[in-house]
Design an enzyme around this catalytic site. Structure first.
Site, PDB file in Angstrom:
ATOM      1  CG  LEU A  90      -2.085  -0.998   1.137  1.00  0.00           C
ATOM      2  CD1 LEU A  90      -2.944  -0.921   2.388  1.00  0.00           C
ATOM      3  CD2 LEU A  90      -2.940  -0.763  -0.093  1.00  0.00           C
ATOM      4  CG  HIS A  91       3.186   2.057  -3.559  1.00  0.00           C
ATOM      5  ND1 HIS A  91       2.988   2.962  -4.571  1.00  0.00           N
ATOM      6  CD2 HIS A  91       2.962   0.828  -4.092  1.00  0.00           C
ATOM      7  CE1 HIS A  91       2.657   2.300  -5.689  1.00  0.00           C
ATOM      8  NE2 HIS A  91       2.641   1.004  -5.413  1.00  0.00           N
ATOM      9  CB  ALA A  92       2.001   6.994  -3.540  1.00  0.00           C
TER      10      ALA A  92
END
Length: 91
Positions: free
Chosen positions: A16-18
């Site tokens: 769950l990055h940007a």
């Protein structure tokens, strides 16, 4: 009201990055009900907070637990679980 939970394995290649965090947090916000997300046995954070979601440090294959209550909680959790299982980085 009954509190509902779902445990989901994260499918996005980079966790769950940007971008996935933004899509997830926006969907949580759009649901109109309070939803939290937690990693392992960690402290739940507001699922509608992009920074909160990113701060969890969720990687691909990690399990997260979503919790919601209110009208539409089941449908909201189903939709969010589907988002989390999707690999946005393969698109």
């Amino acid at each position: 009201m009954t509190q509902l939970t779902r445990t989901v394995r994260v499918g996005s290649s980079h966790g769950l990055h940007a971008r996935p965090a933004k899509l997830f947090a926006q969907a949580a916000k759009d649901s109109g009900i309070p939803i939290t997300i937690s990693k392992d046995a960690g402290t739940p954070t507001n699922a509608a907070s992009i920074l909160g979601v990113i701060a969890l440090g969720v990687e691909r294959g990690d399990y997260v637990t979503l919790t919601a209550d209110g009208d539409g909680a089941e449908a909201a959790l189903d939709a969010l679980a589907e988002l989390l299982a999707t690999d946005f980085d393969s698109e």
